[in-house]
Write a protein that holds these residues in place. Structure first.
Motif, short mmCIF file in Angstrom:
data_model
loop_
_atom_site.label_atom_id
_atom_site.label_comp_id
_atom_site.label_asym_id
_atom_site.label_seq_id
_atom_site.Cartn_x
_atom_site.Cartn_y
_atom_site.Cartn_z
N GLU A 154 0.82 -1.21 0.00
CA GLU A 154 0.00 0.00 0.00
C GLU A 154 0.85 1.26 0.00
N THR A 155 1.98 1.20 0.69
CA THR A 155 2.88 2.37 0.72
C THR A 155 3.44 2.65 -0.67
N LEU A 156 3.85 1.61 -1.36
CA LEU A 156 4.37 1.79 -2.72
C LEU A 156 3.29 2.32 -3.66
N ARG A 157 2.07 1.81 -3.52
CA ARG A 157 0.98 2.29 -4.36
C ARG A 157 0.68 3.76 -4.06
N ALA A 158 0.78 4.12 -2.79
CA ALA A 158 0.50 5.51 -2.40
C ALA A 158 1.51 6.47 -3.02
N PHE A 159 2.72 5.99 -3.27
CA PHE A 159 3.74 6.82 -3.90
C PHE A 159 3.70 6.73 -5.43
N GLY A 160 2.66 6.09 -5.96
CA GLY A 160 2.45 6.09 -7.40
C GLY A 160 3.09 4.95 -8.17
N PHE A 161 3.58 3.93 -7.47
CA PHE A 161 4.18 2.79 -8.17
C PHE A 161 3.08 1.90 -8.75
N ARG A 169 9.39 -4.69 -6.14
CA ARG A 169 9.98 -4.03 -4.98
C ARG A 169 9.51 -4.62 -3.64
#
Length: 261
Positions: A154-161, A169
């Protein structure tokens, strides 16, 4: 030295020595005919002598090469496919029945078919080894992806990945210890299939061919058992190397962390 590891090695050595002593006693006592079970000392002496036989060592190398090629092919197929199945539920559900249908098929049962397709050569052994070795790596990859930390994703998705970046990752690093364990399991399976295929197919110059030929010779039991000793030592060395690599690459996993205590 790690206490747990030293204790495991000591117990393993005791078990091997006890088995050798039992075989030696049975072979010397006359309870079992020496043509069926030679004394362990004779088998070990013959195994050492085979280490100086250039033709035998060429056969061992041929088996190891087929093992390595088959295992590499299995990993090249299983890891990407496992990542796909583990990250796309629709694909997983659509091919699950097919996988469960094909997976139980014994590799040795495919020897006639694969021999017709690929001919009598190392390619047949490699293909059968790969077929047997692909499953532990595949299922461990899928299972490892299921253990990915949702917060990291969720953190990676929140940063647009995107999906692929999140998979590479977060998912792949999470699955890596499971993949390594699957490779170690598959390595043992691959070695068994490499030798068994050579024995049953009857072509090539590998360790299995030596065992098959010795089995048809008069008083060839000692040669058969000596070759089996070589196969066992190969399996032990392969497992030890892969296990050491796992401990070095993934020391934080519970299995390897507890083993170091």
């Amino acid at each position: 030295m790690r206490r747990g590891g030293a204790r495991e090695r000591l117990l393993g050595a005791v078990g091997v020595l006890a088995a050798l002593a039992l075989c030696e006693a049975l072979g010397r006592s006359g309870l079992v005919r020496s043509s069926y079970l030679p004394p362990a000392s004779e088998v070990l002496v013959r195994a050492v002598r085979l280490g100086g036989d250039a033709a035998f060592l060429r056969g061992v190398r041929a088996t190891v090469e087929a093992w390595a090629a088959g295992l590499a092919l299995a990993c090249a197929v299983a890891v990407p496919l496992g990542l796909l199945l583990g990250s796309v539920p629709a694909v997983n559900e659509s091919v699950r029945v097919l996988i469960e249908l094909v997976r139980p098929v014994p590799s040795v049962a495919l020897i006639p078919l694969v021999s017709l397709l690929l001919g009598a050569g190392a390619g047949t052994t490699v293909a059968l080894v790969a077929f047997a070795a692909v499953w532990p790596v595949l299922f461990n990859t899928v299972y490892g992806l299921g253990e990915t930390d949702p917060l990291a994703e969720e953190t990676l998705r929140a940063f647009g990945f995107g999906r692929l970046a999140v998979l590479l990752r977060a998912g792949l690093p999470s699955a890596a210890p499971f993949i390594a364990a699957g490779v170690r399991i598959s390595a043992a399976t691959a070695l068994i299939l490499a030798v068994a295929t050579e024995i049953l197919a009857g072509f090539g110059e590998g360790l299995g061919i030596f065992i098959a030929q010795a089995g048809t010779a008069t008083d060839g039991t000692t040669d058969v058992l000596a070759a089996v000793v070589w196969a066992g030592v190969l399996g032990l060395v392969i497992n030890g190397v892969l296990l050491a690599a796992e401990r070095r690459l993934f020391p934080w996993t519970p299995e390897h962390r507890d083993a170091g205590r």
